[in-house]
Design an enzyme around this catalytic site. Sequence first.
Site, PDB file in Angstrom:
ATOM      1  N   HIS A 189      -2.376 -15.661 -10.255  1.00 27.25           N
ATOM      2  CA  HIS A 189      -1.032 -16.189 -10.535  1.00 27.25           C
ATOM      3  C   HIS A 189      -0.857 -17.085 -11.643  1.00 27.25           C
ATOM      4  CE1 HIS A 189      -0.079 -13.675  -7.093  1.00 27.25           C
ATOM      5  NE2 HIS A 189       1.027 -14.471  -6.590  1.00 27.25           N
ATOM      6  N   SER A 249       0.036 -10.899 -13.300  1.00 28.99           N
ATOM      7  CA  SER A 249      -0.525  -9.724 -13.154  1.00 28.99           C
ATOM      8  C   SER A 249      -0.226  -9.102 -14.490  1.00 28.99           C
ATOM      9  CB  SER A 249       0.432  -8.637 -12.393  1.00 28.99           C
ATOM     10  OG  SER A 249      -0.142  -8.821 -10.916  1.00 28.99           O
ATOM     11  N   LYS A 276       8.001  -2.071  -2.895  1.00 29.96           N
ATOM     12  CA  LYS A 276       7.064  -1.217  -3.154  1.00 29.96           C
ATOM     13  C   LYS A 276       5.522  -1.284  -2.435  1.00 29.96           C
ATOM     14  CE  LYS A 276       5.365   0.808  -7.343  1.00 29.96           C
ATOM     15  NZ  LYS A 276       5.322   0.558  -8.872  1.00 29.96           N
ATOM     16  N   ASP A 277       5.123  -2.531  -2.271  1.00 32.19           N
ATOM     17  CA  ASP A 277       3.917  -2.758  -1.457  1.00 32.19           C
ATOM     18  C   ASP A 277       4.170  -2.186  -0.070  1.00 32.19           C
ATOM     19  OD1 ASP A 277       2.374  -3.390  -3.510  1.00 32.19           O
ATOM     20  OD2 ASP A 277       2.638  -5.712  -3.292  1.00 32.19           O
ATOM     21  N   GLU A 334     -24.225   4.101   4.381  1.00 31.91           N
ATOM     22  CA  GLU A 334     -22.874   4.611   4.599  1.00 31.91           C
ATOM     23  C   GLU A 334     -22.399   5.170   3.200  1.00 31.91           C
ATOM     24  OE1 GLU A 334     -21.802   5.013   7.871  1.00 31.91           O
ATOM     25  OE2 GLU A 334     -20.320   3.757   7.943  1.00 31.91           O
TER      26      GLU A 334
END
Lengths: 270, 433
Positions: free
Chosen positions: B219, B223, B247-248, B291
């Site tokens: 921040h 971004s 959107k998220d 895994e």
Amino acid sequence: MIRIFSILAGLFFTAALLWSFGNGAYSAITDPAAVTAEEMFHKHPKQLALASDGAFGNFDHRQLQRGFQVYQEVCSACHALSQVSYRDLKQLGYNDDEVKAIAAKAQVPAYNAKTGEVKSHKGLATDHFPPVVYGGQGTPPDLSLVTKARHGGGAYVYSLLTGYQNQPAELLKHFPDAKVPDGLHYNPYFVNLNIAMPPPLTGDGQVTYGDGTKASVDQMAKDVSAFLVWTAEPSLAKQHQTGWPVLGFLLFATVLAYMAYRNIWADKKH
Amino acid sequence: MSFPWANDYKPSHPFMQWMDSRLPLPRFVYDAIGAGYPVPRNLNYWWNFGFLALICLGLQVVTGIVLAMHYAANAGIAFDSVEHIMRDVNWGWLMRYSHANGASAFFVVIYIHIFRGFYFGSYKPPREMVWLLGVVIFLLMMATAFMGYVLPWGQMSFWGAKVITGLFGAIPLVGEPIQQWLLGGFAPDNAALNRFYSLHYLLPFVIVGVVVLHIWALHIPGSSNPTGVEVKSESDTVPFYPFFIAKDGWAALAFLFVYCAVVFFAPNMLGHPDNYIPANPMSTPALIVPEWYFWPFYAILRSFTFDFFFIPAKLMGVLAMFSSILIWFFLPWLDRSPVRSGKYRPLFKKFFWYGLIPSVLVLGYCGGSHAAEPYLMMSQLAAFYYFAHFLIILPIVSSIERPDPLPFSITESVLGHDDKAALGGKAALGAAA
Ligand code: HEM
């Protein structure tokens, strides 16, 4: 500076890899790995269609009861079922009294912490299936989870039970030393082709089904496989029944959220 | 910090005003994920994965805490206690399958998140710290997942723990004492199980802490975006709320849909059958594999089959496996191209799509297979490219490549024109990179 170090480190790793690659390639050419009998003769499980298959699958309780009967009368001589408790059998459609009666036939060992003694008591509905003492060749695994512990699951167990045969002459032609060892039995569905378990299902009518189904070897193998799918995942049907509403709700919520997103961004180019 | 045009938090309700002058928590939220945080308007869906990672982290913590209420970390009963959760605990199967598949989902998300960074150059100034903290998170995630997998105490748990702690045994002289110290014994047993459980409960909260730093660091500059051109003016951004919450939000629900489809209908798809066999120190599984999310690194480990000068092959493998992640720490200083986004880097783009992606996929495929030919030779070639990509190709490409022309600004790339570009665009063009 850092980039010089980086390139040197890069040369170090790539050179070491080329060295391994070169050596590996050389021995792959000069000394190619021989094909093994397992690679040539091992078979993938046959098809087995069960009511519990697929995203809508549910258990066929009558088949599970038949499978349980096969387990009780045949497999339980050698195989334990330690994760399952007698009261779990209610899920197969037995009532309380039937479950108590089934449990009471078993002798369940219990450790007394005060006296240090292990004493057996008549099985109760809350007991788990007791351990099994086995004196023969090989180690029979606990069957509770076997359909989740092998590739192929129920189909694998079914194939194994119906897959016993004579060792193919062709195998001995290719691998003269690979004769089935004493006390083992040829079964192409088993990892190394030779299994210590003697064929457990040998003839039609080995058990007598209460519901009138004909107890062919194939039928018994199917039923006991279905039963072992249940013992490994008793909540399977519930998973499917819960899954659909959850997915339905999420789909609905996703569509709503997508429409909200389109609406909010409607006049924002991006 | 934020941009000068960020909305200022002005509480209207008296209680919120009271709160704001005492503990400005609402202001914090407003500035972090609310209308007070301007975000580039042109973010594509690759930028949703950080948010999805947060969701995964939350899911893992919640389901993990519930599992811990029923799990027993004792080598004698750990396996049975997991089966007890599956059979007797109400909705226990849901908790366990959510947690096990949640780990896989977390890694899917995080790999996409990391490769987004590789492609769009998110690690470049001024976001190096975001990137470095990200690599720390990834290492912590790997440690957490590895120790979590040991807890059910199945065959793969036991043998995986043995193989991985055995890697420390490759260190010359002190290797074996270190391995025994880590395990609290000569082989994995109760002591190892208990300390792994303790750490498996601790590390996720360390991850939460580093994630806070990660987002804090993000921040400061805000971004990046698919063009890689930094924000220049208000028209380049939209406020996080409502635009990116929306959107998220829809992306998170779509993600949960796919995740639940796996949890309810194919919960064992990604697991190994052998882990439904109780741990047995006397019986080695035919194939010991971790895994799926560790396969690429496992393949690198096994690629070194011959001693290299005086370095034993095993030590070489261990060195390479750890280095394959540690080199990410240096990435901001290895890739010196002033252009951030791979979109405008014709040469880099080719190496990314035709080199890095295939080599990682091949490594992943080989890591899950037997350590035999042809998988060894395939993973040697792929690992060759992997190291060459980061350590040799990136530093060289960034100095010889001629990037494509960049848009003047985010606004121009979105709208096709930016009034400010017409005014003083020429002078600003160099700075745009
Ligand atoms: C628990 C794991 C993680 C969480 C919860 C997390 C969360 C986030 C969030 C919410 C963002 C902003 C949204 C976005 O750009 O997607 C972000 C950005 C970023 N993350 Fe992560 N992250 C995690 C792990 C990582 C890892 C492992 C790396 C790299 C090794 C990484 C590197 C970055 C970078 C470079 C950015 C800035 C992207 C840009 O602005 O272009 N993160 N992270």
